[in-house]
Motif scaffolding. Structure first.
Motif, mmCIF file in Angstrom:
data_model
loop_
_atom_site.group_PDB
_atom_site.id
_atom_site.type_symbol
_atom_site.label_atom_id
_atom_site.label_comp_id
_atom_site.label_asym_id
_atom_site.label_seq_id
_atom_site.Cartn_x
_atom_site.Cartn_y
_atom_site.Cartn_z
ATOM 1 N N ARG A 120 9.706 38.286 32.698
ATOM 2 C CA ARG A 120 8.327 38.363 33.177
ATOM 3 C C ARG A 120 8.034 39.764 33.720
ATOM 4 O O ARG A 120 8.847 40.354 34.439
ATOM 5 C CB ARG A 120 8.081 37.351 34.291
ATOM 6 N N ARG A 121 6.864 40.270 33.400
ATOM 7 C CA ARG A 121 6.413 41.536 33.960
ATOM 8 C C ARG A 121 5.360 41.255 35.021
ATOM 9 O O ARG A 121 4.368 40.567 34.759
ATOM 10 C CB ARG A 121 5.830 42.446 32.880
ATOM 11 N N LEU A 122 5.581 41.798 36.191
ATOM 12 C CA LEU A 122 4.642 41.572 37.292
ATOM 13 C C LEU A 122 3.314 42.282 37.046
ATOM 14 O O LEU A 122 3.275 43.427 36.592
ATOM 15 C CB LEU A 122 5.240 42.077 38.609
ATOM 16 N N THR A 123 2.244 41.603 37.371
ATOM 17 C CA THR A 123 0.919 42.216 37.443
ATOM 18 C C THR A 123 0.623 42.506 38.913
ATOM 19 O O THR A 123 1.376 42.112 39.809
ATOM 20 C CB THR A 123 -0.144 41.270 36.884
ATOM 21 N N ASP A 124 -0.475 43.176 39.172
ATOM 22 C CA ASP A 124 -0.854 43.427 40.568
ATOM 23 C C ASP A 124 -1.023 42.104 41.318
ATOM 24 O O ASP A 124 -0.608 41.979 42.480
ATOM 25 C CB ASP A 124 -2.157 44.233 40.633
ATOM 26 N N GLU A 125 -1.604 41.108 40.647
ATOM 27 C CA GLU A 125 -1.859 39.822 41.307
ATOM 28 C C GLU A 125 -0.561 39.071 41.574
ATOM 29 O O GLU A 125 -0.343 38.558 42.677
ATOM 30 C CB GLU A 125 -2.799 38.979 40.431
ATOM 31 N N THR A 126 0.337 39.001 40.568
ATOM 32 C CA THR A 126 1.580 38.257 40.778
ATOM 33 C C THR A 126 2.509 38.994 41.740
ATOM 34 O O THR A 126 3.261 38.356 42.496
ATOM 35 C CB THR A 126 2.298 37.993 39.449
ATOM 36 N N ALA A 127 2.471 40.317 41.744
ATOM 37 C CA ALA A 127 3.289 41.072 42.697
ATOM 38 C C ALA A 127 2.826 40.797 44.123
ATOM 39 O O ALA A 127 3.651 40.600 45.026
ATOM 40 C CB ALA A 127 3.217 42.559 42.398
ATOM 41 N N ALA A 128 1.506 40.782 44.346
ATOM 42 C CA ALA A 128 0.980 40.492 45.682
ATOM 43 C C ALA A 128 1.349 39.076 46.113
ATOM 44 O O ALA A 128 1.700 38.840 47.285
ATOM 45 C CB ALA A 128 -0.536 40.683 45.696
ATOM 46 N N ARG A 129 1.272 38.134 45.164
ATOM 47 C CA ARG A 129 1.638 36.751 45.499
ATOM 48 C C ARG A 129 3.129 36.653 45.812
ATOM 49 O O ARG A 129 3.535 35.934 46.744
ATOM 50 C CB ARG A 129 1.276 35.824 44.334
#
Length: 402
Positions: A81-90
């Motif tokens: 999985r590659r983190l997006t800004d949204e998933t990284a913040a979560r």
């Protein structure tokens, strides 16, 4: 910033025969330092954080940690999985809920990208988090490190397997004079080069090693090389990477895309079957192909003791860095000497590793573009516990009837 809070450990990317030794190194070092409230493992890398699938590593029995050293694959499971800004913040919000203040993320260049995104999201949120990358990849293509944990063991497997495949082809050359060995390694020739480490002397196979750094002109050019090698040796063992392209960047197995992973890596059909058919159709020579696949990176019986030891050491070094307050760095291996072989751990900024590849240097590729140099052997043989013990060859002693 000193240590404190809880420590999270995760594994990511392609598993190897020694990635669990790095996990054991992290856990044991963390227990010895006694700076963390708990040692938590995330199931399947960053996916385990996002789904809150955690396991208590600090309470694992000592015998399980001992067994991890010799257990292949990834005990925690991996992800791409590659983190997006949204998933990284979560992910950062979840880490905060568990008071996780330090992360040891075991993986390769794509995993270093994940580690950096996680650290950046924590910084944006004002959350105190240290993230250190622990190197791992059979591709041996991470910048800034002499070599990568995982490489020594797949290199040992392929040195042994290629040597045996060569003997098989020698014995059956009248039936199947051409054999392709398809190997992993992505866009660098390190894995393909390892097949030469079992050669006993001049003229010994593999006779052709196709490096991504030295692509054939096109399919017809490759076939011409196979024909010349056959004319010279009477048989051909040729090593091809699974990503083999021609000089124009076209996949030799065809341009029908099979899959693109979350980090943008493109996967095409296997070149082994396509090249085998081409040899039979265009050269009239019977051919076969071997494709060890993932078993090559996972075969516990061929693990290099050097590889296992160093995998453990980089895990332990990551904990030392976290305790010292380091973040956004990756542990490296720095060679001290070739003979006797010795290496120590170092450190590099993770930004110099993430999404980058280190290819084979010219000094390691023979002038013919299809072999390795003595410099490569000096570099690689210590990593596989080599050199390999020699095989026998019968002397050509004619029997004279009395």
């Amino acid at each position: 910033m000193g240590a404190g809070g809880n420590l999270l450990v995760a594994q990511s990317g392609g598993a190897t025969a020694v990635i669990n030794a790095s996990l054991a190194g992290v856990v044991r070092a963390a227990l010895e330092h006694r700076q963390f409230g708990a040692i938590i493992g995330a199931r399947h890398g960053i996916d385990g954080v996002l789904t809150e699938r955690f396991v208590d590593l600090g309470r694992q029995p000592a015998e399980i940690l001992d067994q991890l050293l010799t257990t292949p694959s990834a005990a925690l499971g991996t992800t791409r999985r590659r983190l997006t800004d949204e998933t990284a913040a979560r992910a950062v919000r979840i880490l905060a809920q568990y008071d996780i203040r330090a992360v040891a993320y075991i993986g390769g260049n794509d995993s270093a990208d994940t580690a950096l995104r996680l650290a950046a999201a924590a910084r944006d949120a004002g959350y105190d988090l240290r993230v250190v990358s622990v190197p791992k990849t059979i591709d041996n293509d991470l910048p800034g490190t002499d070599h990568c944990p995982g490489y020594g063991s797949i290199a040992r497997f392929l040195a042994l397997a290629a040597r045996d495949a060569v003997r098989d082809t020698e014995a059956t050359a009248a039936l199947y004079p051409v054999k392709f060995i398809e190997v992993m390694g992505r866009n660098a020739g390190w894995v393909a080069a390892a097949t030469a480490l079992g050669q006993d002397g001049d003229g010994d196979g593999p006779h052709l090693i196709f490096f991504p750094e030295r692509p054939p002109r096109d399919l017809h050019g490759l076939l011409e090389e196979v024909q010349r090698a056959y004319d010279r040796h009477g048989q051909v063992v040729a090593v091809v990477p699974e990503t083999l392209k021609d000089a124009q960047g076209r996949p030799l197995s065809g341009e029908d895309l099979s899959w693109t992973d979350p980090f943008g890596h493109r996967y095409y059909p296997s070149p082994g079957p396509a090249l085998t058919r081409a040899v039979e159709e265009h050269l009239g020579l019977r051919a076969r192909f071997d494709k060890p696949g993932t078993i090559a990176r996972m075969f516990a019986a061929c693990v290099s003791s050097v590889d296992r030891r160093e995998a453990y050491e980089v895990g332990a070094a990551a904990v030392r860095l976290l305790v010292e307050g380091a973040s956004e760095v990756m542990v490296t291996l720095e060679r001290v000497s070739d003979d006797p072989y010795a290496a120590t751990t170092g450190v590099i900024a993770a930004a110099k590793v993430a999404n980058r590849e280190r290819r084979m240097p010219d000094a390691f590729i023979g002038p013919d573009g299809r072999s390795v140099t003595d410099a490569f052997r000096t570099y690689a043989l210590p990593l596989i516990d080599g050199p390999l013990p020699p095989y026998a060859r019968l002397l050509d002693l004619p029997y004279l009837r009395a």
